[in-house]
Write an enzyme that holds these catalytic residues in place. Structure first.
Site, mmCIF file in Angstrom:
data_model
loop_
_atom_site.group_PDB
_atom_site.id
_atom_site.type_symbol
_atom_site.label_atom_id
_atom_site.label_comp_id
_atom_site.label_asym_id
_atom_site.label_seq_id
_atom_site.Cartn_x
_atom_site.Cartn_y
_atom_site.Cartn_z
ATOM 1 N N CYS A 36 0.837 -1.184 0.000
ATOM 2 C CA CYS A 36 0.000 0.000 0.000
ATOM 3 C C CYS A 36 0.883 1.248 0.000
ATOM 4 C CB CYS A 36 -0.944 0.094 1.191
ATOM 5 S SG CYS A 36 -2.080 -1.271 1.315
ATOM 6 N N ASN A 94 -1.288 2.313 5.671
ATOM 7 C CA ASN A 94 -0.420 1.253 5.167
ATOM 8 C C ASN A 94 0.024 0.442 6.366
ATOM 9 O OD1 ASN A 94 1.577 -0.262 3.852
ATOM 10 N ND2 ASN A 94 3.126 1.322 4.222
ATOM 11 N N GLY A 95 -0.231 -0.881 6.333
ATOM 12 C CA GLY A 95 0.162 -1.729 7.469
ATOM 13 C C GLY A 95 -0.992 -2.623 7.853
ATOM 14 N N LYS A 142 12.128 -14.933 -11.389
ATOM 15 C CA LYS A 142 11.713 -13.874 -12.331
ATOM 16 C C LYS A 142 10.626 -14.403 -13.261
ATOM 17 C CE LYS A 142 12.904 -11.049 -10.803
ATOM 18 N NZ LYS A 142 13.737 -10.883 -9.651
ATOM 19 N N GLU A 145 7.340 -14.763 -11.342
ATOM 20 C CA GLU A 145 6.749 -13.483 -10.945
ATOM 21 C C GLU A 145 6.031 -12.774 -12.078
ATOM 22 O OE1 GLU A 145 10.389 -11.551 -9.302
ATOM 23 O OE2 GLU A 145 9.022 -10.956 -7.701
HETATM 24 O O1 M6R Z 1 13.058 -5.007 -0.526
HETATM 25 P P1 M6R Z 1 13.594 -6.366 -0.306
HETATM 26 O O2 M6R Z 1 14.856 -6.652 -1.030
HETATM 27 O O3 M6R Z 1 13.719 -6.726 1.154
HETATM 28 O O4 M6R Z 1 12.476 -7.344 -0.900
HETATM 29 C C1 M6R Z 1 12.584 -8.718 -0.793
HETATM 30 C C2 M6R Z 1 11.617 -9.416 -1.719
HETATM 31 O O5 M6R Z 1 10.297 -9.091 -1.383
HETATM 32 C C3 M6R Z 1 11.858 -9.085 -3.185
HETATM 33 O O6 M6R Z 1 13.160 -9.384 -3.567
HETATM 34 C C4 M6R Z 1 10.878 -9.852 -4.079
HETATM 35 O O7 M6R Z 1 11.194 -11.211 -4.060
HETATM 36 C C5 M6R Z 1 10.899 -9.255 -5.482
HETATM 37 N N1 M6R Z 1 9.568 -9.298 -6.005
HETATM 38 C C6 M6R Z 1 11.806 -9.964 -6.401
HETATM 39 O O8 M6R Z 1 11.658 -9.634 -7.740
#
Ligand code: M6R
Length: 608
Positions: free
Chosen positions: A2, A101-102, A485, A488
């Site tokens: 959010c 947000n939260g 990747k 996702e």
């Molecule tokens: O901001 P962060 O690096 O802590 O985020 C970690 C993961 O949420 C993030 O790498 C996520 O896996 C991405 N969608 C990868 O593309």
């Protein structure tokens, strides 16, 4: 998760709020909404399901002259994406509007209590409780009502609220969710991320937990939980605003992939002085370094994968036993972390809830924790003993690309630093490895200059129901990231395995309908991986190989080969990751997916 935004100044708010929400859309895009004073003693709330564009179209023709308002782009937690559940939420009187947000963990108990007092709820969200609490406590002073309200809340929140009786004021508060505020002297803004404030001011305040801020045109007053004024700590943002533009690229993901040579160069630059790796921000004395007997690396998703690369390098060069763990598991175990453990926490955003909890746990056990992050002033920088910034600049695409390569460059520097300071590598070895690291941006540029083989490989993948990725050593990690990747952004099922593991089970999945991406670059285990490729081919699966230029053995057996320039194995995660990023993007586009806004995901995961 959010994004919230607020504006109060002399200009019409609606366009500014929608513009801010567009910049925060990476945080969630299930619905979007704004609330502004209606000029008749009430508030106007407009919400739409889906992306910010739907909201933009809705408000375009609407008469909303107010110069104050709040906005929200949602990643649904409590209640499905719908206009009723979209923020801003109002109280019963319709005079209070709130964006959040939260997660309010005790919302159910609060809602029951408020219902018993006659408050009527219309949504399924936890956030609506906040609007009704503000209504309950409001006695003419919104900041005072906010103080009483947040005292009732358990969980994480970044909240912005407006009241129809104060049409030129926004009150905000936070706990465990990011909030940044700033003013240019006439306009004041609040947002979940500095990207939505940067067009107005580069000097911002990251609110601390428990603090409130009262925004009026040209003024931001920060208060502590008791309502006493606090001297705001200004942080100057030096990010380049061009990062927020696509600059002619069709999507942010492609733009960010193309930025990688610059990002790796910037991350590495300036860290070799007098033949020594310098990482001043680590703040470690020689005595501290000698005492380190293990390294623990924590992170989530792509950052966890960068941690796996770090383990390979730290163990190979510094010979320090190194463990890597996903933060969401680490935080709930009783990991063997002692004061002589060096903990490295990797997080692009610096706001990932699981990683932050893991950092707190590690510090509670007496370990020194160093953050590797991309975001200045992010929560992790304030919770760690030291911070190394990767120089990726703002990453907009939800799928991490440039931040991954920047993290790898950064952990490579850490591994070289530890190896040199522990006396495991001499200066000549360190300097030579550093120069090879510095040469990788040119190799990435070369890979980016011809992507025809990647397009051909994407044709082989685009219609499959499942794909497999295999590699060994550092390139097993490259495969984990490549498969992530693909999952996702193309929604194709993909799994990655260390190539030697295939015969212990996953090979049963192979048949002509399951293509396999194999990273078979030059390495001490290339021959073993080639044998695994033969085993795959024998099961009728098609093989897309990432191989070192000039490798004719691979050309002879694979269905498609993507060649990359020769690099020492320890740097091949940097180069081999690039075609895998491009491959995932190309497959996603061929399948008609929106690569920058993958379904169900958000860039910062600020909830457990
Ligand atoms: O901001 P962060 O690096 O802590 O985020 C970690 C993961 O949420 C993030 O790498 C996520 O896996 C991405 N969608 C990868 O593309």
């Amino acid at each position: 998760m959010c994004g919230i935004v607020g504006y109060v100044g002399n200009n019409q708010a609606k366009g500014i709020l929608v513009g801010g929400l567009r910049q925060l859309e990476y945080r969630g895009y299930d619905s979007a909404g704004i609330a502004v004073p209606d000029g008749a003693g009430g508030l106007e709330v407009v919400c739409r399901v889906g992306k910010v564009q739907a909201l933009a179209e809705a408000v375009e023709g609407m008469e909303l002259p107010a110069s104050c308002g709040i906005g929200h782009t949602r990643w649904a937690t409590h209640g499905k994406p719908s206009e009723t559940n979209a923020h801003p939420h109002k109280d019963c009187s319709g005079k209070v509007a709130v964006v959040h947000n939260g997660i309010i963990e005790n919302y159910a108990a609060l809602r029951d209590e408020l219902r018993a007092q006659g408050h009527e709820f219309v949504s399924e969200t936890d956030t609506e409780t906040v609007a009704h609490l503000l209504e309950r406590y409001y006695e003419g002073d919104l900041a005072a009502a906010m103080r009483k309200t947040v005292a009732q809340l358990q969980g994480a929140y970044g909240i912005a609220a407006i009241h129809a009786d104060h049409p030129q004021q926004i009150v905000v508060s936070r706990k465990d969710s990011p909030i940044v505020v700033g003013t240019d002297g006439s306009s004041s803004l609040v947002a979940s991320d500095m990207v939505a404030v940067m067009d107005y001011t580069r000097d911002v305040v990251f609110l601390e937990d428990g603090q409130l801020a009262v925004l009026t045109p040209g003024s931001v007053e920060v208060q502590d939980a008791a309502g006493r004024a606090v001297e705001p700590q200004l942080t100057h943002i030096d990010w380049d605003t061009e990062a927020a533009e696509r600059a002619g690229y069709p999507d942010f993901m492609l733009k960010e992939i193309h930025e990688q040579p610059r990002v790796v160069r910037d991350t590495v630059s300036g860290h070799l002085k007098d033949n020594k790796i310098v990482l001043e921000d680590l703040n470690l004395s020689q005595e501290d370094i000698e005492a380190i007997d293990q390294v623990y690396i924590i992170g989530c998703g792509t950052s966890y994968h960068a941690g796996l690369v770090a383990r390979e390098l730290i163990e190979a060069w510094a010979r320090i036993p190194t463990r890597v763990e996903v933060a969401s598991e680490f935080r709930y175990r009783n990991p063997i972390v002692t004061p002589s453990t060096l903990v490295i926490a990797l997080s692009q955003s610096g706001e990932t809830a699981d990683t932050l909890a893991a950092v707190r746990l590690a510090r509670s056990k007496g370990a020194k924790v160093f953050a590797v992050t991309n975001v200045m002033g992010s929560r992790i920088t304030r919770e760690s003993d030291g911070t190394l910034y990767v120089k990726a600049n703002m990453e907009i695409s939800v799928a991490a690309t440039k931040s991954f390569l920047a993290q790898i460059a950064c952990v490579t520097l850490i591994a070289l630093f530890l190896a040199q300071r522990k006396g495991r590598l001499n200066s000549r070895q360190v300097v030579s490895l550093f120069h090879e690291l510095r040469a990788t941006p040119a190799q990435i540029e070369y890979i980016l200059s011809d992507t025809s083989a990647i397009e051909e490989a994407a044709e082989l993948l685009k219609d499959c129901h499942s794909a497999m990725y295999v590699g060994r050593g550092i390139n097993a990690t490259t495969c984990y990231e490549g498969a992530l990747k693909l999952k996702e952004i193309s929604y194709l099922h993909a799994e990655a395995y260390a190539a030697g593991e295939l015969k212990h089970g996953p090979i049963a999945l192979l048949d002509p309908s399951v293509p396999v991406v194999a990273v078979v670059t030059e390495s001490p285990t290339r021959m073993q991986t080639l044998s695994n490729v033969q085993e795959i081919l024998a099961r009728g699966a098609k093989v897309i190989a990432i191989a070192t230029e000039g490798d004719e053995d691979v050309r002879e057996i694979a269905d498609c080969v993507i060649y990359i320039p020769p690099v020492r194995d320890c740097f091949s995660a940097i180069t081999a990751s690039v075609p895998l990023q491009l491959l995932a993007r190309s497959v996603a586009l061929k399948r008609g997916c929106d690569v920058d806004h993958p379904r169900n995901l958000a860039k910062s995961v600020t909830v457990e």
